[in-house]
Design a protein around this motif. Structure first.
Motif, PDB file in Angstrom:
ATOM      1  N   THR A 258       0.837  -1.208   0.000  1.00  0.00           N
ATOM      2  CA  THR A 258       0.000   0.000   0.000  1.00  0.00           C
ATOM      3  C   THR A 258       0.866   1.251   0.000  1.00  0.00           C
ATOM      4  O   THR A 258       0.615   2.205  -0.745  1.00  0.00           O
ATOM      5  N   GLY A 259       1.894   1.254   0.833  1.00  0.00           N
ATOM      6  CA  GLY A 259       2.780   2.412   0.922  1.00  0.00           C
ATOM      7  C   GLY A 259       3.510   2.680  -0.373  1.00  0.00           C
ATOM      8  O   GLY A 259       3.706   3.844  -0.767  1.00  0.00           O
ATOM      9  N   ARG A 260       3.911   1.625  -1.057  1.00  0.00           N
ATOM     10  CA  ARG A 260       4.589   1.807  -2.346  1.00  0.00           C
ATOM     11  C   ARG A 260       3.653   2.483  -3.348  1.00  0.00           C
ATOM     12  O   ARG A 260       4.047   3.412  -4.066  1.00  0.00           O
ATOM     13  N   HIS A 261       2.412   2.044  -3.373  1.00  0.00           N
ATOM     14  CA  HIS A 261       1.448   2.632  -4.311  1.00  0.00           C
ATOM     15  C   HIS A 261       1.038   4.039  -3.880  1.00  0.00           C
ATOM     16  O   HIS A 261       0.768   4.901  -4.731  1.00  0.00           O
ATOM     17  N   PHE A 262       0.983   4.277  -2.578  1.00  0.00           N
ATOM     18  CA  PHE A 262       0.665   5.618  -2.090  1.00  0.00           C
ATOM     19  C   PHE A 262       1.694   6.622  -2.597  1.00  0.00           C
ATOM     20  O   PHE A 262       1.336   7.704  -3.093  1.00  0.00           O
ATOM     21  N   TYR A 263       2.963   6.273  -2.478  1.00  0.00           N
ATOM     22  CA  TYR A 263       4.027   7.159  -2.950  1.00  0.00           C
ATOM     23  C   TYR A 263       3.928   7.365  -4.464  1.00  0.00           C
ATOM     24  O   TYR A 263       4.035   8.488  -4.969  1.00  0.00           O
ATOM     25  N   ARG A 264       3.693   6.286  -5.191  1.00  0.00           N
ATOM     26  CA  ARG A 264       3.598   6.403  -6.640  1.00  0.00           C
ATOM     27  C   ARG A 264       2.395   7.247  -7.046  1.00  0.00           C
ATOM     28  O   ARG A 264       2.464   8.031  -8.007  1.00  0.00           O
ATOM     29  N   SER A 265       1.303   7.112  -6.328  1.00  0.00           N
ATOM     30  CA  SER A 265       0.126   7.924  -6.625  1.00  0.00           C
ATOM     31  C   SER A 265       0.438   9.406  -6.446  1.00  0.00           C
ATOM     32  O   SER A 265       0.054  10.244  -7.280  1.00  0.00           O
ATOM     33  N   TRP A 266       1.150   9.746  -5.372  1.00  0.00           N
ATOM     34  CA  TRP A 266       1.508  11.141  -5.112  1.00  0.00           C
ATOM     35  C   TRP A 266       2.459  11.658  -6.194  1.00  0.00           C
ATOM     36  O   TRP A 266       2.347  12.797  -6.661  1.00  0.00           O
ATOM     37  N   LEU A 267       3.390  10.805  -6.616  1.00  0.00           N
ATOM     38  CA  LEU A 267       4.310  11.203  -7.680  1.00  0.00           C
ATOM     39  C   LEU A 267       3.580  11.394  -9.009  1.00  0.00           C
ATOM     40  O   LEU A 267       3.954  12.253  -9.817  1.00  0.00           O
ATOM     41  N   GLU A 268       2.544  10.608  -9.240  1.00  0.00           N
ATOM     42  CA  GLU A 268       1.736  10.787 -10.454  1.00  0.00           C
ATOM     43  C   GLU A 268       1.032  12.146 -10.436  1.00  0.00           C
ATOM     44  O   GLU A 268       0.865  12.787 -11.484  1.00  0.00           O
ATOM     45  N   ILE A 269       0.608  12.577  -9.259  1.00  0.00           N
ATOM     46  CA  ILE A 269      -0.006  13.907  -9.128  1.00  0.00           C
ATOM     47  C   ILE A 269       1.013  14.973  -9.531  1.00  0.00           C
ATOM     48  O   ILE A 269       0.696  15.910 -10.271  1.00  0.00           O
TER      49      ILE A 269
END
Length: 331
Positions: A258-269
């Protein structure tokens, strides 16, 4: 397997530490094992037990750091391989959470170049006629992110966010812990190192001083007068956002993932040309979590992990990252 030299390890940790963590507490440490594998280590003394009693947010923070390491490796043509996730105590202070080998040869990750620019924007956003395009880009890039763009709905959510946050802040222990991680004066010994300083919080000196008293000794008198909630309100900032983004992941998912995807989601923003600020209280509060699930039509198989307010910042971003020294993160 690629061999990690001490200099390369320092470079990697310097980039991996830019990952977000709850209250910027930075619980992740790194250790090079005798067999050449790299271990992600939990500093068990670094916690926010009132805000995160189950330790879930700490594990998600570790996952973000793990993704940060993956992105740092990617920029050097390297990748994580053969990862194991068996928790193992190393000492009274440290516990190994996972370890992995490193291999050569990997395609460039388009998000790796956004690590240094990503930051939490806690100021107001400005509206733009160009806003729909990056929001569409974000929705296409992430199937775990639901964008709510309707202005009236965002305004309503902004009110919910203040109510949710105040419900937690009303607790004396919660406020004490939060103040313990806030660095409201540049003279604080940890101002440059961890926690939430006044630059990160987008506060000037007067606002920071006021926050210290409103969250501290004056909270109860102000609350009795019905003033505390309005003084701590963030509604105008949330309502100024171009979108409210719901970050959802599968129920039962490993928090590191979950944390890995959370970071990637923020980077996508960030990649979409937008800035973001988490509104964690909305996800943490059961009632408002459920309201948002219904509003975003989140399926029963998904967990609403966090909420972002997203938009274009009022002023040009000058990202600064307040992090622990690399030598303290390698143990």
């Amino acid at each position: 397997m690629s061999e990690l030299t001490p200099d390369l390890l320092r470079e990697l940790v310097a980039e991996a530490r830019l990952a977000p963590s709850v209250h910027n507490i930075q619980p992740t440490r790194w250790r090079l094992l005798g067999d050449g594998r790299l271990a992600l280590v939990d500093d068990t003394g670094v916690r926010a037990p009132v805000a995160d009693p189950a330790g879930h947010d700490v594990l998600v923070s570790h996952g973000a750091a793990l993704e940060g390491m993956s992105l740092a490796l990617n920029r050097r043509g390297l990748a994580i391989t053969a990862m194991t996730t068996i928790e193992q105590p190393l000492s009274p202070q440290y516990a190994l959470l996972c370890s992995f080998a490193i291999r050569q040869g990997v395609a460039p990750d388009p998000l790796a170049g956004h690590v240094a620019h990503r930051m939490s924007w806690r100021g107001k956003f400005t509206k733009s006629a160009d806003d729909p395009a990056p929001l569409v880009q974000l929705a296409v890039a992430r199937d775990d992110s639901i964008c709510i763009c309707h202005r009236q709905t965002s305004t309503e959510i902004a009110g919910w966010a203040d109510q949710a946050e105040f419900s937690f802040i009303h607790g004396d222990d919660y406020r004490a812990e939060l103040l313990g991680w806030m660095r409201l004066s540049p003279g604080h010994p940890h101002y440059q190192l961890d926690g939430l300083n006044r630059d990160v919080l987008a506060m000037n000196a007067v606002e920071a001083t006021a926050a210290r008293f409103v969250l501290g000794s004056l909270f109860r008198p102000l609350d009795r007068l019905g003033l505390a909630a309005s003084l701590l309100a963030d509604r105008a900032k949330t309502a100024s956002a171009s979108a409210i983004v719901l970050f959802c992941r599968p129920v039962g998912e490993d928090p590191l993932t979950t944390g890995r995807h959370f970071y990637r989601s923020w980077l996508e923003i960030d990649r979409a040309g937008l800035a973001a600020c988490p509104i964690s209280a909305l996800a943490d509060h059961p009632d408002f979590n459920e309201r948002l699930r219904k509003l975003g039509k989140v399926g029963a198989d998904l967990r609403l992990v966090n909420v972002f307010r997203v938009g274009r910042p009022e002023k040009l971003l000058n990202p600064r990252h307040y992090r622990m020294p690399v030598d303290r993160l390698i143990v």
